[in-house]
Motif scaffolding. Structure first.
Motif, PDB file in Angstrom:
ATOM      1  N   PHE A  45      -3.284   6.187  11.199  1.00 14.20           N
ATOM      2  CA  PHE A  45      -2.764   4.847  10.453  1.00 14.20           C
ATOM      3  C   PHE A  45      -3.854   3.972  10.891  1.00 14.20           C
ATOM      4  CE2 PHE A  45       1.555   6.514  12.385  1.00 14.20           C
ATOM      5  CZ  PHE A  45       1.810   7.036  10.985  1.00 14.20           C
ATOM      6  N   LEU A  46      -4.149   3.343   9.448  1.00 14.49           N
ATOM      7  CA  LEU A  46      -5.049   2.247   9.359  1.00 14.49           C
ATOM      8  C   LEU A  46      -4.460   0.967   9.901  1.00 14.49           C
ATOM      9  CD1 LEU A  46      -6.253   4.172   7.230  1.00 14.49           C
ATOM     10  CD2 LEU A  46      -6.882   2.623   5.805  1.00 14.49           C
ATOM     11  N   PRO A  47      -5.181   0.160  10.433  1.00 16.47           N
ATOM     12  CA  PRO A  47      -4.583  -1.186  11.223  1.00 16.47           C
ATOM     13  C   PRO A  47      -4.111  -1.980   9.994  1.00 16.47           C
ATOM     14  CG  PRO A  47      -6.778  -0.732  11.857  1.00 16.47           C
ATOM     15  CD  PRO A  47      -6.430   0.266  10.836  1.00 16.47           C
ATOM     16  N   GLU A  48      -2.752  -2.662  10.352  1.00 13.43           N
ATOM     17  CA  GLU A  48      -2.082  -3.510   9.613  1.00 13.43           C
ATOM     18  C   GLU A  48      -2.506  -4.580   9.688  1.00 13.43           C
ATOM     19  OE1 GLU A  48       2.828  -4.615   8.583  1.00 13.43           O
ATOM     20  OE2 GLU A  48       2.053  -3.260   9.853  1.00 13.43           O
ATOM     21  N   GLU A  49      -3.563  -4.840   8.842  1.00 21.00           N
ATOM     22  CA  GLU A  49      -4.154  -6.463   8.828  1.00 21.00           C
ATOM     23  C   GLU A  49      -3.992  -7.065   7.708  1.00 21.00           C
ATOM     24  OE1 GLU A  49      -5.989  -7.186  11.359  1.00 21.00           O
ATOM     25  OE2 GLU A  49      -7.073  -5.525  12.490  1.00 21.00           O
ATOM     26  N   SER A  50      -3.423  -8.326   7.813  1.00 17.04           N
ATOM     27  CA  SER A  50      -3.014  -9.263   6.781  1.00 17.04           C
ATOM     28  C   SER A  50      -4.323  -9.769   6.334  1.00 17.04           C
ATOM     29  CB  SER A  50      -2.086 -10.178   7.139  1.00 17.04           C
ATOM     30  OG  SER A  50      -2.330 -10.950   8.311  1.00 17.04           O
ATOM     31  N   GLN A  51      -5.263  -9.897   7.048  1.00 17.17           N
ATOM     32  CA  GLN A  51      -6.543 -10.706   6.719  1.00 17.17           C
ATOM     33  C   GLN A  51      -7.798  -9.811   6.088  1.00 17.17           C
ATOM     34  OE1 GLN A  51      -5.491 -10.683  10.059  1.00 17.17           O
ATOM     35  NE2 GLN A  51      -4.156 -12.616   9.520  1.00 17.17           N
ATOM     36  N   PHE A  52      -7.223  -8.337   5.799  1.00 19.12           N
ATOM     37  CA  PHE A  52      -8.435  -7.614   5.238  1.00 19.12           C
ATOM     38  C   PHE A  52      -7.689  -6.695   4.015  1.00 19.12           C
ATOM     39  CE2 PHE A  52      -9.949  -8.323   9.326  1.00 19.12           C
ATOM     40  CZ  PHE A  52     -11.396  -8.551   9.138  1.00 19.12           C
ATOM     41  N   PHE A  53      -8.341  -6.427   2.893  1.00 16.93           N
ATOM     42  CA  PHE A  53      -8.143  -5.225   1.915  1.00 16.93           C
ATOM     43  C   PHE A  53      -9.084  -4.140   2.582  1.00 16.93           C
ATOM     44  CE2 PHE A  53      -8.171  -9.302  -0.572  1.00 16.93           C
ATOM     45  CZ  PHE A  53      -6.784  -8.976  -0.987  1.00 16.93           C
ATOM     46  N   TRP A  54      -8.537  -2.885   2.489  1.00 13.76           N
ATOM     47  CA  TRP A  54      -9.358  -1.709   2.518  1.00 13.76           C
ATOM     48  C   TRP A  54      -9.620  -1.006   1.101  1.00 13.76           C
ATOM     49  CZ3 TRP A  54     -10.131  -1.329   7.610  1.00 13.76           C
ATOM     50  CH2 TRP A  54      -9.254  -1.611   8.385  1.00 13.76           C
ATOM     51  N   LEU A  55     -11.073  -0.931   0.972  1.00 14.97           N
ATOM     52  CA  LEU A  55     -11.576  -0.169  -0.066  1.00 14.97           C
ATOM     53  C   LEU A  55     -11.938   1.173   0.364  1.00 14.97           C
ATOM     54  CD1 LEU A  55     -13.170   0.137  -2.683  1.00 14.97           C
ATOM     55  CD2 LEU A  55     -15.110  -0.923  -2.099  1.00 14.97           C
ATOM     56  N   ILE A  56     -11.052   2.211  -0.350  1.00 17.05           N
ATOM     57  CA  ILE A  56     -11.324   3.303  -0.148  1.00 17.05           C
ATOM     58  C   ILE A  56     -12.582   3.994  -0.595  1.00 17.05           C
ATOM     59  CG2 ILE A  56     -10.246   5.766  -0.158  1.00 17.05           C
ATOM     60  CD1 ILE A  56      -7.709   4.346  -0.505  1.00 17.05           C
ATOM     61  N   LYS A  57     -13.546   4.634   0.342  1.00 14.42           N
ATOM     62  CA  LYS A  57     -14.551   5.181  -0.302  1.00 14.42           C
ATOM     63  C   LYS A  57     -14.847   6.682  -0.147  1.00 14.42           C
ATOM     64  CE  LYS A  57     -17.525   3.302  -1.685  1.00 14.42           C
ATOM     65  NZ  LYS A  57     -17.482   2.911  -3.152  1.00 14.42           N
ATOM     66  N   VAL A 108      -5.324   8.151   0.893  1.00 16.20           N
ATOM     67  CA  VAL A 108      -4.283   7.495   1.747  1.00 16.20           C
ATOM     68  C   VAL A 108      -3.011   7.396   1.073  1.00 16.20           C
ATOM     69  CG1 VAL A 108      -6.390   6.234   3.117  1.00 16.20           C
ATOM     70  CG2 VAL A 108      -4.664   5.181   1.261  1.00 16.20           C
ATOM     71  N   ARG A 109      -1.734   7.245   1.737  1.00 12.04           N
ATOM     72  CA  ARG A 109      -0.792   6.873   1.229  1.00 12.04           C
ATOM     73  C   ARG A 109      -0.131   5.585   2.026  1.00 12.04           C
ATOM     74  NH1 ARG A 109       4.506  10.504   3.600  1.00 12.04           N
ATOM     75  NH2 ARG A 109       4.078  10.223   5.954  1.00 12.04           N
ATOM     76  N   SER A 110       0.571   4.783   1.291  1.00 13.78           N
ATOM     77  CA  SER A 110       1.198   3.631   1.685  1.00 13.78           C
ATOM     78  C   SER A 110       2.661   3.810   1.800  1.00 13.78           C
ATOM     79  CB  SER A 110       1.150   2.302   0.798  1.00 13.78           C
ATOM     80  OG  SER A 110       1.499   2.697  -0.649  1.00 13.78           O
ATOM     81  N   LEU A 137      -6.670   6.706  -3.792  1.00 13.98           N
ATOM     82  CA  LEU A 137      -7.945   7.583  -3.650  1.00 13.98           C
ATOM     83  C   LEU A 137      -9.071   6.725  -3.904  1.00 13.98           C
ATOM     84  CD1 LEU A 137      -8.511   9.403  -7.056  1.00 13.98           C
ATOM     85  CD2 LEU A 137      -6.391   7.904  -6.687  1.00 13.98           C
ATOM     86  N   VAL A 138     -10.444   7.312  -3.796  1.00 15.14           N
ATOM     87  CA  VAL A 138     -11.543   6.687  -3.901  1.00 15.14           C
ATOM     88  C   VAL A 138     -11.513   5.443  -4.909  1.00 15.14           C
ATOM     89  CG1 VAL A 138     -13.982   7.038  -4.318  1.00 15.14           C
ATOM     90  CG2 VAL A 138     -12.849   8.580  -2.920  1.00 15.14           C
ATOM     91  N   PRO A 153       7.430  -3.144   8.005  1.00 15.01           N
ATOM     92  CA  PRO A 153       5.968  -2.832   8.147  1.00 15.01           C
ATOM     93  C   PRO A 153       5.164  -2.276   6.754  1.00 15.01           C
ATOM     94  CG  PRO A 153       7.001  -1.014   9.365  1.00 15.01           C
ATOM     95  CD  PRO A 153       8.145  -2.007   8.808  1.00 15.01           C
ATOM     96  N   TYR A 154       4.027  -2.514   6.622  1.00 16.08           N
ATOM     97  CA  TYR A 154       3.518  -1.868   5.477  1.00 16.08           C
ATOM     98  C   TYR A 154       2.215  -0.990   6.251  1.00 16.08           C
ATOM     99  CZ  TYR A 154      -0.024  -1.373   1.571  1.00 16.08           C
ATOM    100  OH  TYR A 154      -0.940  -1.107   0.582  1.00 16.08           O
ATOM    101  N   ILE A 155       2.378   0.356   5.868  1.00 14.91           N
ATOM    102  CA  ILE A 155       1.981   1.308   6.915  1.00 14.91           C
ATOM    103  C   ILE A 155       0.867   2.216   5.772  1.00 14.91           C
ATOM    104  CG2 ILE A 155       1.818   3.323   8.267  1.00 14.91           C
ATOM    105  CD1 ILE A 155       4.527   2.244   9.188  1.00 14.91           C
ATOM    106  N   ILE A 156      -0.288   2.302   6.094  1.00 11.50           N
ATOM    107  CA  ILE A 156      -1.370   3.134   5.480  1.00 11.50           C
ATOM    108  C   ILE A 156      -1.495   4.417   6.274  1.00 11.50           C
ATOM    109  CG2 ILE A 156      -3.516   3.086   4.041  1.00 11.50           C
ATOM    110  CD1 ILE A 156      -3.164   0.153   3.675  1.00 11.50           C
ATOM    111  N   GLU A 157      -1.392   5.536   5.868  1.00 14.47           N
ATOM    112  CA  GLU A 157      -1.774   6.602   6.523  1.00 14.47           C
ATOM    113  C   GLU A 157      -2.776   7.563   5.744  1.00 14.47           C
ATOM    114  OE1 GLU A 157       0.719  10.683   8.428  1.00 14.47           O
ATOM    115  OE2 GLU A 157       1.620   9.410   6.728  1.00 14.47           O
TER     116      GLU A 157
END
Length: 201
Positions: free
Chosen positions: A30-42, A46-48, A64-65, A78-82
């Motif tokens: 699981f990616l950290p649930e960070e409200s101060q960050f966007f995640w750019l997939i390189k 992943v799924r939300s 995807l990428v 919660p908002y979870i990214i796996e």
């Protein structure tokens, strides 16, 4: 197939802070649930997901990428990214970068299209619609149809469709016997004769 994804442009990438940290995760992390960050997939997929009050898993998207995901784009908690595969992401602080309107539109359009794919009283049509959605997101053309090039378990598909795992297993066997899909190892090939939308109310 039509492309449901607005890829992040080189201009947008150039605006990402140079000190943005790169992080790697293993499959099913699981990616950290960070409200101060966007995640750019390189790298990877992943799924939300979110949970209902009775702890039922609701999958709100597969990304995807060059997709942007993250808590700032969602009101669910919660908002979870796996991670569905090994992934590499860039953590972009919201204080120093904001996604373009095209990227935000892409996020919501993909989510909306998935919701419409599931808006049906028939489990048969729901699964076929979701397989079409997946083929548009991940499909590679083959001689037999569109290879959905992401490995999903029957439970993953069940949570994506809002159905039970038993129903997914039964329907996949039925689809295969009817010639709607073919199997390629752990991947699904959607017969291109059926690679259209079947919204039935």
């Amino acid at each position: 197939m039509s492309d449901l994804t607005h890829r992040i442009s080189q201009q947008e990438i150039s605006q990402i802070p140079q000190n943005a940290a790169s992080r790697s995760f293993n499959r099913r992390d699981f990616l950290p649930e960070e409200s101060q960050f966007f995640w750019l997939i390189k790298k990877g997929v992943v799924r939300s997901i979110a949970y209902t009050e009775d702890n039922t898993v609701v999958c709100t998207g597969i990304w995807l990428v060059d997709d942007i995901v993250g808590k700032p784009l969602s009101r669910t908690s919660p908002y979870i990214i796996e991670a569905l595969t090994p992934v590499k992401v860039i953590a972009i602080p919201t204080s120093s970068w904001q996604p373009s309107s095209e990227l935000i539109f892409n996020y919501w359009q993909n989510t909306e299209t998935l919701l419409m794919a599931r808006a049906n009283h028939s489990a048969w049509f729901i699964l076929l619609n979701v397989l079409n959605w997946l083929s548009q997101r991940f499909g590679n053309r083959t001689s037999e149809g569109y290879l959905i090039d992401v490995r999903l378990t029957h439970q993953d598909l069940a949570e994506l469709c809002g159905l039970t795992r038993v129903t997914i297993t039964r329907l996949l066997k039925q689809f295969e016997s009817e010639g709607l899909i073919y199997r390629n190892s752990s991947r699904i090939i959607l017969n291109d004769e059926y690679s259209t939308w079947y919204y039935q109310i």
